[in-house]
Design a protein around this motif. Sequence first.
Motif, PDB file in Angstrom:
ATOM      1  N   THR A 113      46.434 -44.402  25.095  1.00 40.98           N
ATOM      2  CA  THR A 113      46.066 -42.897  24.833  1.00 40.98           C
ATOM      3  C   THR A 113      47.298 -42.397  25.447  1.00 40.98           C
ATOM      4  O   THR A 113      47.747 -42.289  26.569  1.00 40.98           O
ATOM      5  CB  THR A 113      44.872 -42.240  24.925  1.00 40.98           C
ATOM      6  N   TYR A 114      47.806 -41.569  24.667  1.00 43.66           N
ATOM      7  CA  TYR A 114      48.370 -40.109  25.659  1.00 43.66           C
ATOM      8  C   TYR A 114      48.306 -38.788  25.807  1.00 43.66           C
ATOM      9  O   TYR A 114      47.154 -37.982  24.831  1.00 43.66           O
ATOM     10  CB  TYR A 114      49.870 -39.966  24.608  1.00 43.66           C
ATOM     11  N   VAL A 115      48.467 -38.131  26.833  1.00 37.79           N
ATOM     12  CA  VAL A 115      47.792 -36.799  27.258  1.00 37.79           C
ATOM     13  C   VAL A 115      48.547 -35.911  28.121  1.00 37.79           C
ATOM     14  O   VAL A 115      49.297 -36.494  28.951  1.00 37.79           O
ATOM     15  CB  VAL A 115      46.605 -36.592  28.533  1.00 37.79           C
ATOM     16  N   SER A 117      48.546 -33.669  30.780  1.00 42.48           N
ATOM     17  CA  SER A 117      48.555 -34.007  31.806  1.00 42.48           C
ATOM     18  C   SER A 117      49.227 -34.382  32.724  1.00 42.48           C
ATOM     19  O   SER A 117      50.325 -35.318  32.525  1.00 42.48           O
ATOM     20  CB  SER A 117      46.993 -34.329  32.167  1.00 42.48           C
ATOM     21  N   VAL A 122      44.945 -37.242  35.610  1.00 44.85           N
ATOM     22  CA  VAL A 122      44.242 -38.368  34.953  1.00 44.85           C
ATOM     23  C   VAL A 122      43.831 -39.159  36.219  1.00 44.85           C
ATOM     24  O   VAL A 122      42.120 -39.419  35.999  1.00 44.85           O
ATOM     25  CB  VAL A 122      45.179 -38.912  34.364  1.00 44.85           C
TER      26      VAL A 122
ATOM     27  N   LYS B  75      40.276 -37.263  27.101  1.00 46.88           N
ATOM     28  CA  LYS B  75      42.076 -36.178  26.402  1.00 46.88           C
ATOM     29  C   LYS B  75      41.494 -34.935  26.579  1.00 46.88           C
ATOM     30  O   LYS B  75      42.694 -33.433  26.852  1.00 46.88           O
ATOM     31  CB  LYS B  75      42.363 -36.757  25.059  1.00 46.88           C
ATOM     32  N   GLU B  79      43.065 -30.992  28.233  1.00 51.70           N
ATOM     33  CA  GLU B  79      43.866 -30.723  27.601  1.00 51.70           C
ATOM     34  C   GLU B  79      43.622 -29.088  27.254  1.00 51.70           C
ATOM     35  O   GLU B  79      44.140 -27.930  27.015  1.00 51.70           O
ATOM     36  CB  GLU B  79      44.185 -31.719  26.223  1.00 51.70           C
TER      37      GLU B  79
END
Lengths: 149, 95
Positions: A113-115, A117, A122, B75, B79
């Motif tokens: 997944t891509y966040v 941040s 993380v 996530k 975010e």
Amino acid sequence: MDNIFKALADSTRRYLLDRLHEDNGQTLGELCERVDMTRQSATQHLAVLEAANLVSTVRRGREKLHYLNPVPLNEIQERWIDKFERPRLRALSAVKRRAEDDMTDKPRSVYVTYVASTPDRVWQALTDPDITAEYGGHRNISDWREGSN
Amino acid sequence: MTDGGGVVLESSPPTRLVFNWGDPGNEEAEGSQVTFDIEAYGEIVRLTVTHANLANEAERDEIASGWPAVMANLKSLLETGHALPQTPWEMPARS
């Protein structure tokens, strides 16, 4: 042997040796070009390597060619690796290979997944018990140091 | 989703974390391993979860449906500051 280890205790000098290993017999100019450093800085590093006998030079007309001299490295290997560790290292790498083969036989699951941040945030989210509790992460491990439960 | 827990095998903040996943009460069972890889790219991060050494395909199916729910929640939390309003792994499977 001190001067060999001192000469090797610098990433730029190890990098110079790597470049010579790739392409032996280079001039100062060629080495500077490939490592992106000034002639003065490269000359100093090469002098340390030459003093440790890790690099030898041969004059060709006005140029000086630099060659990797593997003899001191071989002495280190014979003294520190071959005599004591070779059989154990061989056994260890066999164990590692077998373990990795076993791992690849077993099913695995990969999720990406891509966040928006930062790595630090993380990391904190993965290891801070207060945060993992919020999103239902895995059970917490005391302090996330290697070997901890 | 089942809770995992076990010994930390590798801890390299903030890029890589590897730990054993298994039933802590059952020391005999050979557990699986979870690896988190964290890679920065500009202002985003790629987070890869690799769950290896699973016992069989059934366990893989279970694990493969669990991680997306947990990672989606993570996530959202990172975010927006809030986890998802419903618990994603409790959502019934598609009929």
